[in-house]
Design an enzyme around this catalytic site. Structure first.
Site, mmCIF file in Angstrom:
data_model
loop_
_atom_site.group_PDB
_atom_site.id
_atom_site.type_symbol
_atom_site.label_atom_id
_atom_site.label_comp_id
_atom_site.label_asym_id
_atom_site.label_seq_id
_atom_site.Cartn_x
_atom_site.Cartn_y
_atom_site.Cartn_z
ATOM 1 N N CYS A 1 0.847 -1.196 0.000
ATOM 2 C CA CYS A 1 0.000 0.000 0.000
ATOM 3 C C CYS A 1 0.879 1.242 0.000
ATOM 4 C CB CYS A 1 -0.904 0.016 1.236
ATOM 5 S SG CYS A 1 -1.904 -1.447 1.470
ATOM 6 N N CYS B 1 2.307 3.409 -3.229
ATOM 7 C CA CYS B 1 1.578 4.553 -3.785
ATOM 8 C C CYS B 1 1.211 5.588 -2.722
ATOM 9 C CB CYS B 1 0.292 4.089 -4.466
ATOM 10 S SG CYS B 1 0.548 3.034 -5.898
ATOM 11 N N CYS C 1 -7.326 -1.766 -5.425
ATOM 12 C CA CYS C 1 -5.876 -1.558 -5.358
ATOM 13 C C CYS C 1 -5.147 -2.887 -5.347
ATOM 14 C CB CYS C 1 -5.500 -0.771 -4.095
ATOM 15 S SG CYS C 1 -5.880 0.988 -4.177
ATOM 16 N N CYS D 1 -35.480 -0.304 8.083
ATOM 17 C CA CYS D 1 -34.475 0.401 8.885
ATOM 18 C C CYS D 1 -35.144 1.543 9.650
ATOM 19 C CB CYS D 1 -33.386 0.981 7.985
ATOM 20 S SG CYS D 1 -32.610 -0.192 6.873
ATOM 21 N N CYS E 1 -37.082 1.267 13.203
ATOM 22 C CA CYS E 1 -36.292 1.348 14.433
ATOM 23 C C CYS E 1 -35.514 2.654 14.519
ATOM 24 C CB CYS E 1 -35.301 0.186 14.504
ATOM 25 S SG CYS E 1 -36.060 -1.408 14.856
ATOM 26 N N HIS E 2 -34.736 2.954 13.495
ATOM 27 C CA HIS E 2 -33.715 3.987 13.633
ATOM 28 C C HIS E 2 -34.214 5.399 13.340
ATOM 29 C CE1 HIS E 2 -30.684 1.029 14.512
ATOM 30 N NE2 HIS E 2 -31.066 0.315 13.471
ATOM 31 N N ARG F 1 -23.041 -5.223 10.023
ATOM 32 C CA ARG F 1 -24.122 -4.676 10.840
ATOM 33 C C ARG F 1 -25.449 -4.689 10.074
ATOM 34 N NH1 ARG F 1 -26.082 -4.487 15.708
ATOM 35 N NH2 ARG F 1 -27.620 -5.514 14.432
ATOM 36 N N CYS G 1 -28.840 -6.645 11.183
ATOM 37 C CA CYS G 1 -30.144 -5.997 11.355
ATOM 38 C C CYS G 1 -31.207 -6.700 10.521
ATOM 39 C CB CYS G 1 -30.069 -4.528 10.922
ATOM 40 S SG CYS G 1 -29.562 -3.406 12.241
#
Lengths: 109, 290
Positions: B106, B109, B143, B206, B209-210, B247, B251
Site C-alpha cells: 500500500c 503509492c 488496489c 431500517c 427502528c432507527h 451490521r 439488522c
C-alpha cells in the site's frame, strides 16, 4: 508462534518526587489457552504470555506470573511510586521463547 | 440509567412534559454537556443539524456514541483503552507489507496511512473508471487486484476490517461529506428504497427502528439513529471489529429475513444512502459499541 505481538505502555512523562503514578500496559497476543480444540478435534497448543515484569531503574515494580485463563491482549494497570527520574522497563515472556521489551522514561521535577 | 432517561426525554418531544417530573436534570445531558474528544485532541461532532434531505425527519442527528453508557463512551475517548486500535495497528503493518505479483505494498503509492485521511469521510463515492459506487472495502480490493496483483481480501475478513479501521482511524474528526448527487444519485435512491422497505417476518424497515424509535429500548439496549460514521465498530458483545455491511446483515437477519450478502450492490447502495444521513457528523471509527 504468536503473530502481531505489539506491546504498548502508557506512563506519565513527568511526576513530582515520591508521587504515585498510574501505569498502563497492554500487549496484543492471542493467549491461546491450550484447552481448545480445532475443527478436526486436535488440541490447539498453548501459546500465552507467561510472565510480565516491570522494573524501574533496575528495581522490580511488579513481577507477574500469568496463567492460561488470562484473556486475549492482557492489560495490566498498576501504581508505582517514583522517587527520581528514570526509566521503566517492561518485559513480557512468551511461551515460544520470545521476549518483548518496551521502555518509558519519566522525569521527576 | 441516565442514558435511558436523557434519550427518551430528548427525543420524544411531546411526551417530554409528563416525563420531566421523574427525569429532571438528565435531559440537559443529551448533546448539550457531553462531548467526545479522543486522546485529548480529536474533537468529534456527536450531534448536529440534519443534512438537507432529512429535514423534517430529524430535528438533530446524533452519533451512536450518544446512546451508549458512560463507561462505553469513555473507552472510545482514549486510544489506549480502545481495543479497536489494536486491529488498526495490525493493518499498519499490512500497509507496509509487499503483497502480490507487482512487488507493491500500500505504501508504494500512498506513502503512509495518514495520506488517506480524507478517504473515510467521503466514501462511498462514485468511481468514474468503473462506473459504480465504491466503498472503502471495494477500493482496497481494487488496489490489491489491479495495482498490486494480489488476491483480494474477503469483504468482511479480519484483514479487511483491520484495514478499514486503519483508514478510518487516520480520518477521525473529519466531517462526513458523502456526495449523493450526480452519477451516484441512482444508487443513492436505490439505497433509500431499501432503507424504507420492510423486510422479513417481522416486517421491519431500517426506518421503523432507527428513525421512528431511536432512543427507545430494544430489549435491553437503546436504539440509535443507525448512523455509520463510527464504523468499523469494536463491539463489546463479540470483542471484535464489525463492518458496516456486517451490521446491515445483522439488522436484516433480526427481522427474520433472508439478507443481502456483504459487499452486494444492494448493501453498497444502502451504505451510500445511510452514510449521507450522517453528513455533518465526524468520522469516529474504530469506535466502541455494545
Amino acid at each position: 508462534m504468536a503473530e502481531n505481538v505489539t506491546p504498548r505502555v502508557r506512563v506519565p512523562r513527568e511526576a513530582s518526587a515520591g508521587e504515585t503514578v498510574s501505569i498502563r500496559t497492554l500487549i496484543s497476543h492471542p493467549m491461546e489457552s491450550g484447552q481448545r480444540r480445532d475443527s478436526d478435534g486436535n488440541v490447539i497448543p498453548r501459546s500465552i504470555i507467561n510472565r510480565f515484569v516491570c522494573t524501574f531503574n533496575g528495581e522490580t515494580v511488579v513481577d507477574v506470573t500469568i496463567e492460561p485463563s488470562v484473556s486475549t491482549n492482557p492489560y495490566f494497570q498498576f501504581d508505582a511510586v517514583v522517587p527520581e527520574s528514570g526509566t521503566f522497563t517492561f518485559i513480557w515472556y512468551d511461551d515460544d521463547g520470545s521476549v518483548y521489551e518496551e521502555t518509558a522514561d519519566i522525569a521527576v521535577n | 440509567m441516565v442514558t435511558i432517561k436523557k434519550n427518551r426525554l430528548g427525543l420524544m418531544g411531546g411526551a417530554a412534559v409528563a416525563a420531566l417530573a421523574f427525569a429532571g436534570t438528565a435531559m440537559a445531558d443529551i448533546g448539550d454537556n457531553e462531548s467526545l474528544v479522543v486522546n485529548g485532541e480529536i474533537e468529534m461532532v456527536i450531534e448536529t443539524d440534519p443534512p438537507e434531505h432529512l429535514q423534517g425527519v430529524f430535528d438533530r442527528i446524533y452519533s451512536g456514541w450518544v446512546f451508549r453508557s458512560d463507561e462505553t463512551q469513555a473507552m472510545q475517548a482514549d486510544d489506549f483503552e480502545n481495543p479497536g486500535m489494536i486491529f488498526a495497528d495490525q493493518a499498519r503493518e499490512a500497509f507496509d507489507t509487499v503483497m502480490g505479483s507487482e512487488g507493491n505494498s500500500c505504501a508504494t503509492c500512498h506513502e503512509n496511512p495518514e495520506s488517506l485521511a480524507d478517504v473515510r469521510s467521503t466514501y462511498p463515492v462514485w468511481d468514474e473508471e468503473h462506473g459504480t459506487v465504491q466503498t472503502v472495502e471495494l477500493q482496497v480490493n481494487e488496489c490489491m487486484t489491479e495495482r498490486m496483483g494480489a488476491e483480494p481480501y474477503g469483504y468482511d475478513s479480519q484483514e479487511m476490517r483491520n484495514m478499514s479501521a486503519l483508514i478510518s482511524s487516520v480520518g477521525r474528526g473529519r466531517i462526513i461529506n458523502v456526495a449523493m448527487d450526480g452519477p451516484a444519485q441512482e444508487t443513492w435512491e436505490q439505497g433509500r428504497e431499501i432503507y424504507y422497505t420492510r423486510y422479513g417476518l417481522l416486517e421491519l424497515s431500517c426506518a421503523n427502528c432507527h428513525e421512528q424509535n431511536y432512543g427507545n429500548n430494544i430489549r435491553a439496549d437503546h436504539l440509535s439513529q443507525g448512523q455509520i460514521n463510527a464504523f468499523p465498530a469494536y463491539r463489546l458483545r463479540n470483542a471484535q471489529l464489525n463492518s458496516v455491511h456486517g451490521r446491515f446483515r445483522g439488522c436484516i437477519r433480526d427481522t427474520r429475513a433472508e439478507t443481502f450478502a456483504v459487499g452486494s450492490p444492494e448493501f453498497v447502495a444502502l451504505e451510500l444512502y445511510v452514510a449521507t444521513r450522517g453528513n455533518g457528523l465526524t468520522v469516529e471509527g474504530p469506535s466502541i459499541r455494545n
